[in-house]
Scaffold this active site. Structure first.
Site, PDB file in Angstrom:
ATOM      1  CG  ASP A 107      -0.209  -0.233   2.500  1.00 30.06           C
ATOM      2  OD1 ASP A 107       1.016  -0.382   2.467  1.00 30.06           O
ATOM      3  OD2 ASP A 107      -0.856  -0.254   3.551  1.00 30.06           O
ATOM      4  CE  LYS A 158       3.600   6.290  15.431  1.00 35.82           C
ATOM      5  NZ  LYS A 158       2.770   5.163  15.567  1.00 35.82           N
ATOM      6  CG  ASP A 217       2.165   4.084   4.705  1.00 34.16           C
ATOM      7  OD1 ASP A 217       1.828   3.067   4.079  1.00 34.16           O
ATOM      8  OD2 ASP A 217       1.794   4.330   5.868  1.00 34.16           O
TER       9      ASP A 217
HETATM   10  P1  GTP Z   1      -4.893  -0.058   9.031  1.00 34.01           P
HETATM   11  O1  GTP Z   1      -5.959  -1.004   9.515  1.00 34.01           O
HETATM   12  O2  GTP Z   1      -5.478   1.242   8.586  1.00 34.01           O
HETATM   13  O3  GTP Z   1      -3.736   0.109   9.964  1.00 34.01           O
HETATM   14  O4  GTP Z   1      -4.282  -0.653   7.659  1.00 34.01           O
HETATM   15  P2  GTP Z   1      -3.671  -2.106   7.390  1.00 34.01           P
HETATM   16  O5  GTP Z   1      -4.587  -3.136   7.892  1.00 34.01           O
HETATM   17  O6  GTP Z   1      -3.331  -2.175   5.936  1.00 34.01           O
HETATM   18  O7  GTP Z   1      -2.365  -2.119   8.274  1.00 34.01           O
HETATM   19  P3  GTP Z   1      -0.934  -1.543   7.926  1.00 34.01           P
HETATM   20  O8  GTP Z   1      -1.073  -0.332   7.058  1.00 34.01           O
HETATM   21  O9  GTP Z   1      -0.155  -1.421   9.154  1.00 34.01           O
HETATM   22  O10 GTP Z   1      -0.336  -2.752   7.094  1.00 34.01           O
HETATM   23  C1  GTP Z   1       0.877  -2.656   6.417  1.00 34.01           C
HETATM   24  C2  GTP Z   1       0.847  -3.627   5.254  1.00 34.01           C
HETATM   25  O11 GTP Z   1       0.745  -4.969   5.735  1.00 34.01           O
HETATM   26  C3  GTP Z   1      -0.309  -3.433   4.314  1.00 34.01           C
HETATM   27  O12 GTP Z   1       0.171  -3.663   3.007  1.00 34.01           O
HETATM   28  C4  GTP Z   1      -1.323  -4.477   4.748  1.00 34.01           C
HETATM   29  O13 GTP Z   1      -2.112  -4.939   3.662  1.00 34.01           O
HETATM   30  C5  GTP Z   1      -0.403  -5.591   5.232  1.00 34.01           C
HETATM   31  N1  GTP Z   1      -0.949  -6.390   6.333  1.00 34.01           N
HETATM   32  C6  GTP Z   1      -1.240  -5.973   7.586  1.00 34.01           C
HETATM   33  N2  GTP Z   1      -1.650  -7.003   8.343  1.00 34.01           N
HETATM   34  C7  GTP Z   1      -1.638  -8.094   7.545  1.00 34.01           C
HETATM   35  C8  GTP Z   1      -1.952  -9.481   7.763  1.00 34.01           C
HETATM   36  O14 GTP Z   1      -2.353  -9.921   8.842  1.00 34.01           O
HETATM   37  N3  GTP Z   1      -1.800 -10.308   6.694  1.00 34.01           N
HETATM   38  C9  GTP Z   1      -1.362  -9.877   5.477  1.00 34.01           C
HETATM   39  N4  GTP Z   1      -1.248 -10.756   4.484  1.00 34.01           N
HETATM   40  N5  GTP Z   1      -1.067  -8.577   5.246  1.00 34.01           N
HETATM   41  C10 GTP Z   1      -1.193  -7.707   6.274  1.00 34.01           C
END
Ligand code: GTP
Length: 319
Positions: A107, A158, A217
């Site tokens: 993302d 942080k 990001d």
């Molecule tokens: P928020 O809920 O808004 O924090 O977004 P998010 O769920 O995408 O979490 P975050 O931005 O911290 O995740 C960073 C990256 O890891 C993103 O590309 C997510 O799609 C991926 N990601 C987070 N948790 C998981 C998981 O449990 N499994 C997989 N496959 N990808 C994950």
């Protein structure tokens, strides 16, 4: 030699709700293309020819759109039965990968030299290398401290202002040796950043490589809007698809892009810094600047918007 990639796309994207209630974050449109397609282009530019998508939330939307190939990049999909976190997701999706590979969050937008990152990793014989990027506001992120050769000496989450001694942060892209996979416990959520990397720091096998280039990001509505503005800034022009309908006295102030099938009412001013997605409709006498109108959105006459994201069925969000 080509290098495979594991792309994390399983997160729920809660900070981007309600936009992510029916569309997974990687499929959110950015100038009418899914966010994830920019990551695919970036990987292709670095010589990656195979990517495994570590899916979780709304996986079908991703697979149905992209299928098994994107411009020379072979795509595979593995969906976790329950969220396994970043580390667990990488292990689950990596499957049979038995050589150096890239793992990354799906993302973010990045334009950095992937080959330079791989070279850095090889020369240092690292177990894992974190891509670092420079930011103006490091306090919002976790900092990565290194020695002069790039060996990671510690992480600071942080930090308070007096502890900020670097502006380099983790850009969510890693080069990993396959041995790292075996260190990720199976069957439970594991964060690679919080659990696996600190263990590698203890052993002195984790490195971090700062590289110049664009990085963003896309985790929040504000950064999603910023992604649109950054791309629009590059075009500097007015681009109107031939199938778009412009009303009488419509004023377009660059940079503006109007996608196929969009309709703009009479006396409406669009721009500067506006993208109007395909089949979106904007009523008469409206005014929009610094905004992204997502495909198929509708805006009534006389709407005045600045710094907004407009989504179908949701309306205007002001991040
Ligand atoms: P928020 O809920 O808004 O924090 O977004 P998010 O769920 O995408 O979490 P975050 O931005 O911290 O995740 C960073 C990256 O890891 C993103 O590309 C997510 O799609 C991926 N990601 C987070 N948790 C998981 C998981 O449990 N499994 C997989 N496959 N990808 C994950």
């Amino acid at each position: 030699m080509s290098v495979p990639a594991v792309i994390l796309v399983g997160g729920e994207g809660t900070r981007l709700r309600p936009l992510t209630e029916s569309i997974p974050k990687p499929m959110l449109p950015l100038l009418d293309r899914p966010l994830l397609s920019y990551t695919f282009d970036h990987l292709r530019s670095g010589g990656v020819d195979r990517a495994v998508l570590a899916c979780g939330y709304l996986p079908t939307a991703i697979e149905e759109f992209f299928g098994d190939r994107y411009d020379g990049l072979a795509l595979e999909y593995r969906t976790e039965p329950e969220p396994l976190g970043t580390g667990g997701g990488i292990r689950f999706a990596a499957g049979d990968i038995d050589r150096t590979f890239i793992a990354l969050n799906g993302d973010s937008l990045r334009e950095i030299d992937i080959r330079a990152l791989l070279e850095f990793h090889r020369i240092r014989r690292a177990q894992a290398t974190i891509l670092l990027t420079r930011v103006d506001d490091p306090a919002r992120y976790g900092l990565v401290r290194t020695d002069t050769r790039g060996r990671v000496t510690g992480f600071v989450e942080k930090p308070p202002p007096e502890e900020i001694d670097t502006d380099l942060i983790n850009a969510g892209m890693y080069v990993l040796e396959p041995e790292v996979l075996e260190r990720i416990p199976r069957g439970r959520p594991v964060s690679i950043e919080r659990e696996i990397f600190p263990a590698l720091v203890e052993e002195g096998t984790l490195y971090a490589c700062p590289l110049p280039g664009y990085w963003l990001d896309v985790g929040t509505p504000a950064s999603y809007l910023q992604a649109h503005l950054d791309l629009l800034r590059r075009s500097r022009s007015v681009q109107v698809d031939g199938s778009a309908l412009l009303g009488r006295d419509t004023i377009l102030l660059p940079p503006v892009t109007i996608a196929p099938g969009a309709e703009i009412g009479s006396g409406t001013t669009v721009g500067p810094f506006v993208h109007v997605g395909h089949d979106a409709r904007i009523g008469d006498r409206a005014s929009l600047r610094l905004s992204a109108v997502l495909p198929s959105s509708e805006l009534p006459a006389d709407t005045r918007l600045a710094r907004a994201i407009v989504a179908p069925g949701i309306g205007a969000l002001h991040p």
